[in-house]
Scaffold this motif. Structure first.
Motif, PDB file in Angstrom:
ATOM      1  N   VAL A   1      66.533  90.624  45.272  1.00  0.00           N
ATOM      2  CA  VAL A   1      66.404  91.169  43.921  1.00  0.00           C
ATOM      3  C   VAL A   1      67.495  92.208  43.732  1.00  0.00           C
ATOM      4  N   GLY A   2      67.744  92.574  42.476  1.00  0.00           N
ATOM      5  CA  GLY A   2      68.779  93.576  42.257  1.00  0.00           C
ATOM      6  C   GLY A   2      68.975  93.922  40.801  1.00  0.00           C
ATOM      7  N   VAL A   3      69.878  94.854  40.573  1.00  0.00           N
ATOM      8  CA  VAL A   3      70.262  95.298  39.234  1.00  0.00           C
ATOM      9  C   VAL A   3      71.789  95.320  39.178  1.00  0.00           C
ATOM     10  N   GLY A   4      72.318  95.328  37.968  1.00  0.00           N
ATOM     11  CA  GLY A   4      73.768  95.376  37.856  1.00  0.00           C
ATOM     12  C   GLY A   4      74.227  95.365  36.423  1.00  0.00           C
ATOM     13  N   LEU A   5      75.497  95.034  36.244  1.00  0.00           N
ATOM     14  CA  LEU A   5      76.137  94.948  34.943  1.00  0.00           C
ATOM     15  C   LEU A   5      76.785  93.577  34.793  1.00  0.00           C
ATOM     16  N   VAL A   6      76.755  93.055  33.574  1.00  0.00           N
ATOM     17  CA  VAL A   6      77.377  91.780  33.252  1.00  0.00           C
ATOM     18  C   VAL A   6      78.326  92.003  32.083  1.00  0.00           C
ATOM     19  N   TYR A   7      79.566  91.532  32.252  1.00  0.00           N
ATOM     20  CA  TYR A   7      80.559  91.638  31.178  1.00  0.00           C
ATOM     21  C   TYR A   7      81.033  90.251  30.804  1.00  0.00           C
ATOM     22  N   ARG A   8      81.020  89.961  29.514  1.00  0.00           N
ATOM     23  CA  ARG A   8      81.459  88.662  29.018  1.00  0.00           C
ATOM     24  C   ARG A   8      82.882  88.753  28.510  1.00  0.00           C
ATOM     25  N   GLN A   9      83.786  88.099  29.255  1.00  0.00           N
ATOM     26  CA  GLN A   9      85.149  87.944  28.803  1.00  0.00           C
ATOM     27  C   GLN A   9      85.252  86.576  28.140  1.00  0.00           C
ATOM     28  N   SER A  10      86.356  86.269  27.492  1.00  0.00           N
ATOM     29  CA  SER A  10      86.423  85.036  26.712  1.00  0.00           C
ATOM     30  C   SER A  10      86.209  83.785  27.557  1.00  0.00           C
ATOM     31  N   ILE A  11      86.735  83.770  28.810  1.00  0.00           N
ATOM     32  CA  ILE A  11      86.645  82.553  29.612  1.00  0.00           C
ATOM     33  C   ILE A  11      85.931  82.771  30.936  1.00  0.00           C
ATOM     34  N   VAL A  12      85.434  83.968  31.185  1.00  0.00           N
ATOM     35  CA  VAL A  12      84.875  84.254  32.495  1.00  0.00           C
ATOM     36  C   VAL A  12      83.750  85.272  32.371  1.00  0.00           C
TER      37      VAL A  12
END
Length: 476
Positions: free
Chosen positions: A434-445
Motif C-alpha cells: 500500500v502507499g501514497v504519492g503524487l500523480v502528474y499527467r503530461q500529454s503523453i506520459v
C-alpha cells in the motif's frame, strides 16, 4: 467516373447551397420541414475529382469515390464527400481538404475535393517512455509511398534497459478504410536484464498483422510473428537456471488481440473502461518452442459524483501453458514478470515471483489487482497534478516441478502438500503493498512519485519500501 442519371431542378446551385447549409446546421433553423425536404431531394453525381498538389493512384481514387458516385440524395452526397475528404487527411495524403459541389452541364452535380499538399517526409528526435523505462530515439517517416495511403517508419532507440532497438514498419489501408490496416514489421532489440537477472537478451523478429477498428473503442488484431531470441552475455554469478536457459530459441506464433477502450485519457483517465485480451499459440508453423499463452487486462475509472475524486480499479492475469509434454519447461523469453511501479508497486522491477539466486526467472501464471484513489490537492489549481492513495497485490508462479506442479514431498513426516493446496496458496497469499504519492499527467506520459509500504512478501520477492519514481503509459 460519371453517372448518367438526370437531375430535375430549376436551380441546382441554389438548392445545393440551401441544402448544404441546412445539413451542416443539423436541420435546425427557421426552414422547418423544408430543410429535411432539401436534404432528401434526389440528385445524381456526374463526376468526382481531387484537385491540388496530391498524389493518388487511379485505383485508389476509384474506390474512394465509389460511394460518392453512388449517392442518390443531397444528404448522401454531402456525407460521402466529407467521408472521402476525411480519409485523405487521416491517411496523410492531403491536408485541409475542402468539399466543393457545383452544377454539371448535364444537370447533375460535380464533386471536387480541394486539397493542400501534406508533408510526406518527417524526421523527429525525442525521449520516449515505456513501462519502467526511458528511451531516446530518432525516427523517420514517409507517408503515401505509392499513392494509396501507405506509410513507412523506421525508429532507432537507446534506453535505460534496452541497449539498442530498431523498429521498421510498413502499413497500408485495406481498400481506402483508414480504420482497417495491414502491417509488416521488422524489429531488433538488445535488452540488458541486469540488475534483476545476470544476462542480456537479443531478439530479432518479422511479423505481419491485420488490424481493424469496428466500432468506437473496439479493435481487433491478428498477427503472425517469427522471432529469433538469444539469452547471452551471462554474468559470472549467473544461476544454474539461467545457464540452462542460455542460447538460441526460435518462435513462430499466431496472436489475436481484442481491445476495448473508451477512457477519456490513456495516462490518467477520469472515466471509462479498458478491456484487453490476447491469445497466442506458438509452434504451429515451426520453431522450437510450443506453447499456448493468454493474457487479460481490465481497468475501470469513475469520478465520485461531481467531485474531482476518482476511483480506479485494475486487474491483470496471464497463463503460459507449455505444449511439449509434462516434462517440458517454458522458455525464459516467453514468461511473465511482475513487480515495479507500473505493475505491483512497492516491489522492485521484476521483483515478485520465482528466483534462482539473484536471478529473476519469471513465471507461467500470474495475477495482479489494484485500487487507486486520485484526489485533488489543496492550493493546486491544475487538475494535471493529483494525490494518490493505492493498494496493489499480485502473485507469479511457474507451472513445473519448481512451481505449482511440483511433486509433493514430505520429508518431515507431516501432511503432504498437493496441487490443490498449492493453488489455494497461490491465490490466497499474494504479495501486497500500500502507499501514497503524487500523480502528474503530461500529454503523453504519466509520472508517479510514490511512497510504498510492502505488507506481505514471499521469500523470493524483493520488496522496496520508501520512495519510487516512475514514468509510464499503462499502470495497474
Amino acid at each position: 467516373m460519371s453517372s448518367g442519371a438526370e437531375f430535375e431542378a430549376p436551380s441546382v446551385q441554389s438548392m445545393l447551397g440551401e441544402a448544404i447549409r441546412a445539413f451542416q446546421g443539423g436541420g435546425g433553423g427557421g426552414g422547418g420541414g423544408s430543410a429535411a425536404d432539401l436534404r432528401s431531394h434526389r440528385i445524381a453525381v456526374n463526376r468526382a475529382s481531387v484537385e491540388g498538389d496530391v498524389w493518388c493512384r487511379r485505383g485508389f481514387l476509384g474506390q474512394l469515390f465509389l460511394p460518392v458516385l453512388g449517392a442518390q440524395t443531397v444528404a448522401e452526397v454531402v456525407r460521402e464527400s466529407r467521408e472521402a475528404a476525411g480519409k485523405l487527411e487521416v491517411l496523410g495524403m492531403a491536408s485541409n481538404v475542402a468539399v466543393e459541389l457545383d452544377q454539371a452541364d448535364s444537370g447533375g452535380v460535380n464533386v471536387r475535393l480541394l486539397c493542400e499538399r501534406a508533408k510526406r517526409y518527417r524526421l523527429r528526435t525525442g525521449v520516449d517512455v515505456g513501462n519502467d523505462e526511458g528511451m531516446a530515439s530518432v525516427a523517420g517517416r514517409m507517408s503515401n509511398i505509392w499513392g494509396g495511403g501507405e506509410t513507412a517508419e523506421a525508429t532507432f532507440s537507446r534506453g535505460s534497459k534496452t541497449q539498442s532497438s530498431f523498429l521498421g514498419t510498413l502499413t497500408a489501408p485495406v481498400g481506402t478504410d483508414p480504420l482497417t490496416q495491414v502491417e509488416l514489421r521488422a524489429a531488433q532489440a538488445v535488452l540488458n536484464a541486469r540488475p534483476y537477472s545476470a544476462h542480456d537478451e537479443v531478439s530479432r523478429s518479422l511479423s505481419a498483422a491485420y488490424r481493424a477498428v469496428k466500432l468506437a473503442g473496439w479493435q481487433h488484431q491478428l498477427r503472425y510473428l517469427a522471432e529469433w531470441r538469444e539469452i547471452c552475455n551471462l554474468g559470472a554469478a549467473a544461476s544454474p537456471t539461467l545457464r540452462a536457459e542460455a542460447g538460441h530459441t526460435l518462435k513462430s506464433s499466431v496472436e489475436y488481440t481484442f481491445t476495448y477502450d473508451d477512457r477519456d485519457s490513456t495516462t490518467v483517465p477520469t472515466s471509462g473502461t479498458l478491456a484487453k485480451a490476447t491469445a497466442e499459440v506458438a509452434g504451429l508453423f515451426g520453431g522450437d518452442v510450443r506453447f499456448a499463452k493468454a493474457r487479460a487486462e481490465l481497468q475501470t475509472n469513475q469520478r465520485l459524483g461531481a467531485s474531482e475524486w476518482i476511483v480506479a480499479t485494475g486487474a491483470q492475469g496471464g497463463l503460459l501453458w507449455n505444449l511439449d509434454g509434462p516434462r517440458g519447461r517454458s522458455s525464459l523469453a516467453d514468461r511473465f514478470f511482475l513487480g515495479g511501479l507500473t505493475t505491483v508497486r512497492g516491489f522492485e522491477y521484476r521483483g515478485i515471483g520465482p528466483r534462482d539466486r539473484n536471478d529473476s526467472i519469471g513465471g507461467d501464471v500470474f495475477y495482479a489487482v489494484g485500487a487507486s484513489l486520485l484526489t485533488p490537492l489543496p492550493y493546486v489549481t491544475t487538475d494535471a497534478l493529483k494525490g494518490h492513495l493505492w493498494a496493489n497485490a499480485g502473485q507469479l508462479a511457474l507451472l513445473d516441478d519448481r512451481g505449482l506442479l511440483r511433486t509433493p514431498r514430505d520429508s518431515s513426516g507431516g501432511r503432504t502438500r498437493g496441487l490443490a493446496d498449492e493453488i489455494r496458496r497461490f491465490f490466497m497469499q499474494p504479495s501486497v503493498a500500500v502507499g501514497v504519492g503524487l500523480v502528474y499527467r503530461q500529454s503523453i506520459v504519466r509520472v508517479e512519485l510514490s511512497c510504498g509500504l510492502p505488507l506481505v512478501a514471499a521469500t523470493t520477492d524483493r520488496p522496496k519500501a520508501g520512495l519510487q519514481f516512475g514514468l509510464g503509459v499503462q499502470f495497474l
